[in-house]
Each structure stands twice: as C-alpha cells, then as structure tokens.
Design a protein around this motif. Structure first.
Motif, PDB file in Angstrom:
ATOM      1  N   VAL A 171      57.047  48.531  71.272  1.00 34.24           N
ATOM      2  CA  VAL A 171      55.808  49.285  71.040  1.00 34.24           C
ATOM      3  C   VAL A 171      55.812  49.909  69.650  1.00 34.24           C
ATOM      4  CG1 VAL A 171      54.455  51.293  71.765  1.00 34.24           C
ATOM      5  CG2 VAL A 171      55.391  49.735  73.482  1.00 34.24           C
ATOM      6  N   PHE A 172      56.948  50.445  69.247  1.00 28.80           N
ATOM      7  CA  PHE A 172      57.047  51.089  67.930  1.00 28.80           C
ATOM      8  C   PHE A 172      56.813  50.076  66.813  1.00 28.80           C
ATOM      9  CE2 PHE A 172      59.562  52.267  64.187  1.00 28.80           C
ATOM     10  CZ  PHE A 172      59.003  53.502  63.888  1.00 28.80           C
ATOM     11  N   CYS A 173      57.473  48.919  66.907  1.00 28.52           N
ATOM     12  CA  CYS A 173      57.353  47.900  65.849  1.00 28.52           C
ATOM     13  C   CYS A 173      55.922  47.366  65.748  1.00 28.52           C
ATOM     14  CB  CYS A 173      58.328  46.754  66.117  1.00 28.52           C
ATOM     15  SG  CYS A 173      60.063  47.195  65.922  1.00 28.52           S
ATOM     16  N   VAL A 174      55.350  47.027  66.907  1.00 28.80           N
ATOM     17  CA  VAL A 174      53.988  46.483  66.900  1.00 28.80           C
ATOM     18  C   VAL A 174      52.995  47.534  66.422  1.00 28.80           C
ATOM     19  CG1 VAL A 174      52.132  45.545  68.326  1.00 28.80           C
ATOM     20  CG2 VAL A 174      54.488  44.799  68.705  1.00 28.80           C
ATOM     21  N   THR A 175      53.153  48.766  66.908  1.00 25.64           N
ATOM     22  CA  THR A 175      52.243  49.844  66.504  1.00 25.64           C
ATOM     23  C   THR A 175      52.339  50.110  65.010  1.00 25.64           C
ATOM     24  OG1 THR A 175      52.473  50.875  68.685  1.00 25.64           O
ATOM     25  CG2 THR A 175      51.573  52.237  66.918  1.00 25.64           C
ATOM     26  N   LEU A 176      53.549  50.054  64.475  1.00 31.11           N
ATOM     27  CA  LEU A 176      53.738  50.281  63.044  1.00 31.11           C
ATOM     28  C   LEU A 176      53.029  49.207  62.224  1.00 31.11           C
ATOM     29  CD1 LEU A 176      55.213  52.106  60.973  1.00 31.11           C
ATOM     30  CD2 LEU A 176      57.118  50.473  61.058  1.00 31.11           C
ATOM     31  N   MET A 177      53.212  47.947  62.626  1.00 34.95           N
ATOM     32  CA  MET A 177      52.563  46.849  61.902  1.00 34.95           C
ATOM     33  C   MET A 177      51.045  46.936  62.013  1.00 34.95           C
ATOM     34  SD  MET A 177      54.984  43.509  62.566  1.00 34.95           S
ATOM     35  CE  MET A 177      54.926  43.620  64.358  1.00 34.95           C
ATOM     36  N   VAL A 178      50.582  47.232  63.223  1.00 36.67           N
ATOM     37  CA  VAL A 178      49.135  47.316  63.439  1.00 36.67           C
ATOM     38  C   VAL A 178      48.541  48.496  62.678  1.00 36.67           C
ATOM     39  CG1 VAL A 178      47.361  47.766  65.177  1.00 36.67           C
ATOM     40  CG2 VAL A 178      49.168  46.115  65.654  1.00 36.67           C
ATOM     41  N   THR A 179      49.284  49.596  62.600  1.00 41.60           N
ATOM     42  CA  THR A 179      48.801  50.772  61.867  1.00 41.60           C
ATOM     43  C   THR A 179      48.574  50.439  60.397  1.00 41.60           C
ATOM     44  OG1 THR A 179      49.963  52.280  63.367  1.00 41.60           O
ATOM     45  CG2 THR A 179      49.317  53.152  61.212  1.00 41.60           C
ATOM     46  N   PHE A 180      49.540  49.745  59.804  1.00 36.95           N
ATOM     47  CA  PHE A 180      49.370  49.319  58.415  1.00 36.95           C
ATOM     48  C   PHE A 180      48.166  48.381  58.287  1.00 36.95           C
ATOM     49  CE2 PHE A 180      53.904  50.549  57.794  1.00 36.95           C
ATOM     50  CZ  PHE A 180      53.727  51.339  56.670  1.00 36.95           C
ATOM     51  N   GLY A 181      48.005  47.500  59.276  1.00 45.20           N
ATOM     52  CA  GLY A 181      46.866  46.584  59.259  1.00 45.20           C
ATOM     53  C   GLY A 181      45.542  47.319  59.369  1.00 45.20           C
ATOM     54  N   ILE A 182      45.495  48.318  60.242  1.00 48.16           N
ATOM     55  CA  ILE A 182      44.265  49.096  60.427  1.00 48.16           C
ATOM     56  C   ILE A 182      43.922  49.867  59.155  1.00 48.16           C
ATOM     57  CG2 ILE A 182      43.285  51.089  61.638  1.00 48.16           C
ATOM     58  CD1 ILE A 182      44.676  50.093  64.169  1.00 48.16           C
ATOM     59  N   ILE A 183      44.931  50.495  58.558  1.00 46.86           N
ATOM     60  CA  ILE A 183      44.699  51.237  57.310  1.00 46.86           C
ATOM     61  C   ILE A 183      44.184  50.297  56.221  1.00 46.86           C
ATOM     62  CG2 ILE A 183      45.826  52.517  55.440  1.00 46.86           C
ATOM     63  CD1 ILE A 183      47.736  53.667  57.563  1.00 46.86           C
ATOM     64  N   SER A 184      44.804  49.125  56.134  1.00 45.12           N
ATOM     65  CA  SER A 184      44.387  48.141  55.133  1.00 45.12           C
ATOM     66  C   SER A 184      42.945  47.702  55.353  1.00 45.12           C
ATOM     67  CB  SER A 184      45.323  46.926  55.191  1.00 45.12           C
ATOM     68  OG  SER A 184      44.885  45.906  54.322  1.00 45.12           O
ATOM     69  N   ASN A 185      42.586  47.469  56.615  1.00 44.77           N
ATOM     70  CA  ASN A 185      41.221  47.029  56.911  1.00 44.77           C
ATOM     71  C   ASN A 185      40.197  48.133  56.685  1.00 44.77           C
ATOM     72  OD1 ASN A 185      41.017  44.165  58.031  1.00 44.77           O
ATOM     73  ND2 ASN A 185      42.773  44.941  59.155  1.00 44.77           N
ATOM     74  N   VAL A 186      40.567  49.363  57.004  1.00 42.46           N
ATOM     75  CA  VAL A 186      39.652  50.489  56.766  1.00 42.46           C
ATOM     76  C   VAL A 186      39.375  50.633  55.268  1.00 42.46           C
ATOM     77  CG1 VAL A 186      39.428  53.004  56.864  1.00 42.46           C
ATOM     78  CG2 VAL A 186      40.241  51.752  58.867  1.00 42.46           C
ATOM     79  N   ILE A 187      40.429  50.514  54.465  1.00 45.65           N
ATOM     80  CA  ILE A 187      40.260  50.589  53.007  1.00 45.65           C
ATOM     81  C   ILE A 187      39.403  49.421  52.512  1.00 45.65           C
ATOM     82  CG2 ILE A 187      41.472  50.476  50.796  1.00 45.65           C
ATOM     83  CD1 ILE A 187      43.836  51.881  52.157  1.00 45.65           C
ATOM     84  N   SER A 188      39.647  48.238  53.091  1.00 45.68           N
ATOM     85  CA  SER A 188      38.864  47.059  52.700  1.00 45.68           C
ATOM     86  C   SER A 188      37.386  47.236  53.042  1.00 45.68           C
ATOM     87  CB  SER A 188      39.413  45.809  53.400  1.00 45.68           C
ATOM     88  OG  SER A 188      40.738  45.545  52.998  1.00 45.68           O
ATOM     89  N   ILE A 189      37.130  47.751  54.240  1.00 42.91           N
ATOM     90  CA  ILE A 189      35.738  47.975  54.651  1.00 42.91           C
ATOM     91  C   ILE A 189      35.062  48.975  53.719  1.00 42.91           C
ATOM     92  CG2 ILE A 189      34.282  48.959  56.478  1.00 42.91           C
ATOM     93  CD1 ILE A 189      36.300  47.785  58.500  1.00 42.91           C
ATOM     94  N   ASP A 190      35.787  50.030  53.380  1.00 42.72           N
ATOM     95  CA  ASP A 190      35.231  51.037  52.475  1.00 42.72           C
ATOM     96  C   ASP A 190      34.923  50.436  51.104  1.00 42.72           C
ATOM     97  OD1 ASP A 190      34.580  53.870  51.856  1.00 42.72           O
ATOM     98  OD2 ASP A 190      36.262  53.674  50.459  1.00 42.72           O
ATOM     99  N   THR A 191      35.731  49.459  50.704  1.00 38.35           N
ATOM    100  CA  THR A 191      35.512  48.796  49.408  1.00 38.35           C
ATOM    101  C   THR A 191      34.357  47.809  49.473  1.00 38.35           C
ATOM    102  OG1 THR A 191      37.869  48.997  48.866  1.00 38.35           O
ATOM    103  CG2 THR A 191      36.583  47.387  47.608  1.00 38.35           C
ATOM    104  N   PHE A 192      34.377  46.954  50.488  1.00 39.55           N
ATOM    105  CA  PHE A 192      33.395  45.871  50.559  1.00 39.55           C
ATOM    106  C   PHE A 192      32.003  46.336  50.976  1.00 39.55           C
ATOM    107  CE2 PHE A 192      37.358  43.270  51.650  1.00 39.55           C
ATOM    108  CZ  PHE A 192      37.570  42.951  50.316  1.00 39.55           C
ATOM    109  N   ARG A 193      31.901  47.555  51.514  1.00 37.89           N
ATOM    110  CA  ARG A 193      30.578  48.034  51.922  1.00 37.89           C
ATOM    111  C   ARG A 193      29.756  48.543  50.737  1.00 37.89           C
ATOM    112  NH1 ARG A 193      29.811  53.529  52.407  1.00 37.89           N
ATOM    113  NH2 ARG A 193      31.639  54.842  52.031  1.00 37.89           N
ATOM    114  N   GLN A 194      30.384  48.626  49.581  1.00 34.56           N
ATOM    115  CA  GLN A 194      29.653  49.052  48.393  1.00 34.56           C
ATOM    116  C   GLN A 194      28.571  48.026  48.056  1.00 34.56           C
ATOM    117  OE1 GLN A 194      32.238  50.124  45.119  1.00 34.56           O
ATOM    118  NE2 GLN A 194      33.784  50.976  46.503  1.00 34.56           N
ATOM    119  N   THR A 195      27.439  48.530  47.642  1.00 37.09           N
ATOM    120  CA  THR A 195      26.265  47.676  47.419  1.00 37.09           C
ATOM    121  C   THR A 195      26.540  46.553  46.433  1.00 37.09           C
ATOM    122  OG1 THR A 195      24.863  49.613  47.815  1.00 37.09           O
ATOM    123  CG2 THR A 195      23.826  47.688  46.802  1.00 37.09           C
ATOM    124  N   SER A 196      27.267  46.856  45.382  1.00 40.63           N
ATOM    125  CA  SER A 196      27.527  45.848  44.349  1.00 40.63           C
ATOM    126  C   SER A 196      28.369  44.690  44.872  1.00 40.63           C
ATOM    127  CB  SER A 196      28.232  46.492  43.150  1.00 40.63           C
ATOM    128  OG  SER A 196      29.454  47.098  43.555  1.00 40.63           O
TER     129      SER A 196
END
Length: 250
Positions: A28-53
């Motif tokens: 659980v710890f290993c999977v949660t750690l990997m998924v957490t990094f993935g979620i953070i990465s995707n949240v940052i990506s969404i924040d970037t790609f949602r920009q109008t330009s």
C-alpha cells in the motif's frame, strides 16, 4: 491494474499470518507513493494545459483531456487498494470489483489511445497547412475525436463490466475475490479488443514518427539538394531511437 491488485492480494494471503500486515503496509505504501507523485504531476499538468493559450491548440486539448483521464485513472487505482482490507464486506467489495476496477481498466486504455493521438497531432504540426491538415488540426474536429475515442473505449469494455463477478474466496472464508468470467464468444471478442488496444496505438505512434521524419526529410532534401529517399534513410538512422518507444509499449 487488475493483475497488479490480484497479484498483491494473492501474495499477501499466501504468506504467513505474522507477515501479512507488513506486506500489506509495504504494498500500500509503495503504490500510494507512486500514485501520489502521479496525481501531483497530473494536477500540475492540468493547471498548465488549461491555460487559454495552450488549450486553444489541438495538442493542448489532447494533453488537457489526457491529464484529466490519467488523474481519474490514478484515483481509481488508489480506490482499488481498499480490496486489501480483510474486513471489507460484500457490498463495498462488489462495488470496487465491478465499478472501480472496470473504470480503472477503461481509463488506462483511454490514456493509451489519447497519448498516441496526441503524438499524431504533434506530427501534423510539422507539415505546411493545407485543406486536409487543417481539417485534422481543427479544434472542433479534435473535440469530436476525443469524444468518439472515449465512447469507443467504453463500448469496448462493456462486456468486461458485465462479466466481472465477486466470489467467495475459496482459500480464506469470509473474504472475496474479484474475477472476470467470459463465455467463449465474449472471450474471443475480448482477445480481439485486446489486440486492437495494442496494435492501433502502436500503429498511430509509428505513423506519427514516420510523418515527422517525412517532414524533416523533405525540407532537408531541398536544403541540401539531395534526393528525398536518401535524406529519409539518413534521418531514419539518426532518429531510429524514436521507434523504440512504441515497440517497448507494445
């Protein structure tokens, strides 16, 4: 994802009782750690790609939808870890098996297809605009493509959702296992769909790479006053590593 969770569960239950809690925590710890990094990465990506330009471009639209689907898929993966709870009753286990696991599988495939279509859109950017290219690069067409891809993947997984069953664990009384039981006809259909999920994205990635090499070769052939095919082979040898990723992914 399904194989991962099942393997983890089997591995835990086949170990000694004194080691099960430690193994459960480790998994659980290993999977949660990997998924957490993935979620953070995707949240940052969404924040970037949602920009109008960015989302005003076709590639930006694909990347935004891809990041959203990837984020949702990762959340479904985390939810699947609740299967490891021994005290889980039938109803929540049934929901995880029949709904959460199914959605995790669907969104994994959606991300795979969107990733390859993103590569295809990028390859089109290397060509001079014309009527056909502009059609493919049209934002309205891209939105329709994404909608069709998502609907298509869902339709290709209906049989899986129907055939998912929650059964009593024959090894551990009072516990449950999640299985997919296909009749012969649906098993063949599932194999066909599995092949399509592999080869169509593979072909798209391969096509995208070839299109980029074609565009580069055409321009450099004119610049260096050489033949197109000679330049193409030269570019192929130079950028042969671009063909490695789709082969490995396959």
């Amino acid at each position: 994802m399904s194989c991962l969770a099942s393997s983890m569960k089997t591995d835990i239950r086949t170990t000694g009782i004194d080691q099960q809690n430690i193994m459960t925590f480790a998994y659980v710890f290993c999977v949660t750690l990997m998924v957490t990094f993935g979620i953070i990465s995707n949240v940052i990506s969404i924040d970037t790609f949602r920009q109008t330009s960015i989302r005003s471009t076709t590639v930006g639209v694909y990347l935004l939808i891809y990041s959203c689907c990837s984020l949702f898929g990762l959340i479904m993966l985390v939810c699947r870890l609740f299967q490891l709870i021994d005290s889980l009753t039938y109803l929540p286990f049934f929901f995880i098996c029949n709904v959460i696991s199914g959605l995790a599988s669907i969104f994994t495939r959606i991300c795979l297809w969107l990733n390859r279509f993103t590569a295809f859109q990028r390859s089109l950017l290397s060509f001079e605009p014309n009527y056909i290219i502009n059609k493919f690069r049209s934002r309205s067409i891209v939105l329709k493509q994404i909608f069709c891809i998502i609907i298509l993947i869902f339709l290709m997984h209906i049989h899986e959702l129907i055939c998912r069953v929650t059964l009593s664990d024959p090894v551990a009384p009072g516990k449950f296992v999640c299985q997919i039981k296909y009749p012969n006809a649906l098993l063949i259909l599932n194999q066909i769909f599995s092949i399509l999920h592999i080869f169509i994205p593979f072909f798209l990635h391969l096509l995208s790479t070839c299109l980029i090499l074609t565009s580069i070769s055409r321009r450099r052939a004119l610049l260096h006053r050489t033949t197109y095919w000679k330049q193409w082979m030269k570019e192929f040898h130079t950028h042969s590593h671009l063909f490695v990723a789709p082969i490995i992914a396959m």
